[in-house]
Enzyme design. Structure first.
Site, PDB file in Angstrom:
ATOM      1  N   GLU A   8       4.273   7.460  39.822  1.00 23.31           N
ATOM      2  CA  GLU A   8       4.658   6.756  38.592  1.00 23.31           C
ATOM      3  C   GLU A   8       3.937   7.350  37.388  1.00 23.31           C
ATOM      4  O   GLU A   8       4.555   7.629  36.354  1.00 23.31           O
ATOM      5  CB  GLU A   8       4.327   5.259  38.728  1.00 23.31           C
TER       6      GLU A   8
ATOM      7  N   SER B  10      12.092   3.350  36.326  1.00 20.77           N
ATOM      8  CA  SER B  10      10.819   3.981  35.984  1.00 20.77           C
ATOM      9  C   SER B  10      11.015   5.272  35.215  1.00 20.77           C
ATOM     10  O   SER B  10      10.189   5.639  34.395  1.00 20.77           O
ATOM     11  CB  SER B  10      10.062   4.336  37.259  1.00 20.77           C
TER      12      SER B  10
ATOM     13  N   ASP C 100       5.690   9.252  34.320  1.00 23.67           N
ATOM     14  CA  ASP C 100       5.635   8.693  32.965  1.00 23.67           C
ATOM     15  C   ASP C 100       5.051   9.686  31.968  1.00 23.67           C
ATOM     16  O   ASP C 100       5.498   9.748  30.817  1.00 23.67           O
ATOM     17  CB  ASP C 100       4.820   7.391  32.960  1.00 23.67           C
TER      18      ASP C 100
END
Ligand SMILES: *[C@@H]1O[C@H](CO)[C@@H](O)[C@H](O)[C@H]1NC(C)=O
Ligand SMILES: *[C@@H]1O[C@H](CO)[C@@H](O)[C@H](O)[C@H]1NC(C)=O
Ligand SMILES: *[C@@H]1O[C@H](CO)[C@@H](O)[C@H](O)[C@H]1NC(C)=O
Ligand SMILES: *[C@@H]1O[C@H](CO)[C@@H](O)[C@H](O)[C@H]1NC(C)=O
Length: 578
Positions: free
Chosen positions: A290, A497, A294
């Site tokens: 993640e 996400s 990101d």
């Protein structure tokens, strides 16, 4: 579902009757209660008297109505003062509690020998640390220990608490009390395939088929995103949230840039801001999917715009609910916060958080939005459910966190041409209706878009969603099979996400152009989004199965699969006044 033992409920009742007249002149009234802890939490017994609790109290803003009106004027495209965002001082003057509120709360706490300190510049959140024994008396309750069985972590919570009746208008939320939340999970559950042999080695990758896998180049082509470096004096800035135990790896980012953005300096890095005891360990083997996603799909798309990795720690005692609040309040306290802030972590809002805490978070987001910050969230990967693994067959569709109308929720698309991303396209209509009441009147434009959709589906899923709730997502972006670098290798991730940082990067690039032209940043987006459907690629194929249903279907216009659609940079640019 774990049922809290009956004896526990009885002991709470006993505590109420014993204490109600002993410590404060006015009567205690129950401020919040829940019947049981959410599924996944087991009651272990009473919390030890001497266990210290980091308490926070949300006080009524002195002029919330005024702040809502000011935000409406700043964010409505038809307003004469459109995009005249509030200064930090202006927001604080609305948010600061009245003297009456301050004095009433100070007096109440002083009667327990408690001194609080402000937790925000406006003082609408205060904090203090007290032992469980004192907290039990202060709130006429009995704190217990709960085990979150999946993580094994123990938290101190209660199922019911009270405050003196004359404090009720002044005290909005008390934490930790009846909100339960396990450790935060990144939204990217993602089909990580690094172990399989079809992972191409770096430098040997075939020409990318954007219908199969998404890279920055695919997004630049698909959405018309600019590729040239921004000026080194850019005033645009983007922030991405990261929660412990995720680590965002700088070396992986450098590899990512060399591989996917060879036109950019591979030395571009994110700025790390650590709080709540976070650490961002730089060791490829500890890099998080993640966190790497990101940072790679912000730095890798924003062409040199400063990117801040807001790394939020986790304290077992307080639970991660604090981190969400801290991330927003931390930005509120900054003079120049990032102008877009993306979060790809979430949970089931309704079962985890008390309504008062949900509303208090939303009010914090409202303050940040009033400053001209676009606050974006991944809308969840469970289709009509908030999370993929939630058991919700036959129950109303559970909403994601946050359903706050001041945040922009980003759903997922897949393939080229884009369709709604099936299981990974979060989207439902919130069941927490008081939030839609919270929504300022200008969101009528949003309600019109949602009502037009509901008219098309008739009574499909009637009773499983609240047609008066805050519907989401607002927009969408790619979340199909997105290529990232993790521990030096290509890997594939998916879900909303991906969508939130990608969409947010587009906003950061538009902000750069706006600020360079001497104009205001986009700020709170939703009124502008719903007023400008032509600025988005309307996606009309796809559905979002979940809770044992096929989910909603995408149609022309807004739908709960892809919202108003995916970014069309040129059209957004025009709609932004560039
Ligand atoms: C507060 O402190 C005073 C002085 O030490 C003490 O007499 C009183 O009992 C304390 N009150 C409470 C509620 O603890
Ligand atoms: C919490 O639950 C887990 C899983 O059932 C268990 O392994 C652990 O021992 C429990 N912790 C406590 C403190 O009871
Ligand atoms: C894109 O991929 C999907 C399967 O993932 C396939 O069904 C579709 O035909 C492909 N579209 C094009 C234009 O190749
Ligand atoms: C749906 O929302 C409306 C408006 O907020 C509210 O009055 C109503 O009680 C809600 N219905 C349910 C079933 O939650």
């Amino acid at each position: 579902m774990m049922i809290v033992p009956q004896s526990f409920i009885q002991s709470l009742t006993l505590a109420v009757s014993l204490l109600s007249s002993t410590v404060w002149a006015s009567t205690f009234v129950v401020h919040e209660k829940r019947d049981s802890a959410p599924s996944g939490f087991i009651h272990l017994g009473s919390a030890p008297d001497d266990k210290m609790l980091n308490m926070r109290i949300n006080l009524a803003m002195g002029n919330q109505v005024g702040l809502e009106a000011a935000l409406e004027q700043a964010s409505s495209p038809t307003s004469p003062t459109f995009r005249e965002w509030l200064t930090k001082e202006q927001v604080e003057s609305f948010a600061a509690p009245t003297t009456e509120t301050g004095e009433a709360v100070t007096k109440w706490l002083a009667s327990f020998n408690i001194t609080s300190i402000p937790a925000t510049p406006a003082g609408d959140w205060i904090k203090f640390t007290i032992p469980v024994k004192v907290a039990n008396q202060l709130l006429n309750t009995e704190y217990s220990l709960f085990n979150h069985t999946q993580s094994g972590q123990t938290s101190v919570r209660t199922l019911q608490y009270s405050i003196p009746s004359d404090l009720q208008p002044h005290v909005k939320a008390v934490h930790p009390t009846t909100s339960f939340n396990g450790p935060l999970r990144g939204r990217a559950p993602i089909t990580a395939v690094s172990a399989t042999n079809f992972t191409p080695s770096l430098g040997e990758r075939a020409t990318v088929d954007c219908n199969a896998t998404i890279t920055p180049a695919c997004l630049q082509t698909l959405y018309g995103i600019p590729t040239q470096m921004v000026s080194s004096s850019t005033k645009s800035k983007i922030g991405v949230a990261g929660y412990t135990p995720q680590n965002a790896d700088s070396e992986d980012l450098s590899t990512f840039l060399k591989e996917f953005r060879p036109d950019l300096p591979s030395t571009l890095n994110f700025i790390t801001e650590l709080y709540d005891g976070a650490t961002n360990v730089q060791d490829g083997t500890q890099a998080g999917l993640e966190a790497n996603l990101d940072t790679q799909y912000t730095v890798g798309l924003v062409n040199g715009i400063p990117t801040v990795y807001e790394d939020i720690g986790y304290t077992v005692q307080d639970g991660p609910d604090d981190g969400y609040l801290d991330s927003i309040n931390y930005l509120i306290s900054q003079t120049s916060p990032p102008l877009v802030f993306s979060t790809s972590y979430g949970f089931d809002e309704e079962s985890a958080l008390s309504l008062s805490l949900t509303v208090a978070y939303c009010n914090a987001i409202m303050q940040l939005a009033s400053r001209g910050v676009s606050v974006t969230f991944a809308s969840g990967d469970g289709g009509v459910a908030s999370s993929p693994d939630l058991q919700c067959e036959g129950t109303p569709f559970p909403p994601t966190f946050p359903t706050c109308p001041y945040a922009t929720l980003v759903g997922a698309t897949q393939n080229v041409p884009e369709i709604g991303a099936g299981l990974t396209a979060g989207g439902t209509v919130s069941a927490i209706t008081s939030l839609s009441k919270l929504g300022p009147p200008f969101l009528k434009i949003e309600a019109d878009a949602v009502n037009a959709y509901i008219a098309k589906i008739g009574d499909t899923y009637a009773g499983l969603y609240n047609a008066s709730g805050r519907a989401y997502p607002d927009v969408s972006a790619q979340g199909g099979t997105v290529e990232i670098i993790i521990n030096g290798h290509v890997d594939y991730v998916g879900g909303t996400s991906c969508s939130s940082p990608i969409f947010s990067s587009v906003i950061a690039l538009l902000n750069d152009e706006l600020l360079s032209a001497g104009k205001s940043p986009l700020g709170f987006l939703n009124p502008w989004i719903y007023a400008n459907p032509q600025a988005f690629n309307d996606i009309t194929i796809g559905n979002n199965p979940g809770c044992g249903t096929e989910g909603f279907s995408a149609y022309e216009g807004w739908d709960p699969v892809t919202g108003m659609g995916s970014p069309n940079y040129a059209a957004m640019r025009t709609a932004a006044g560039l």
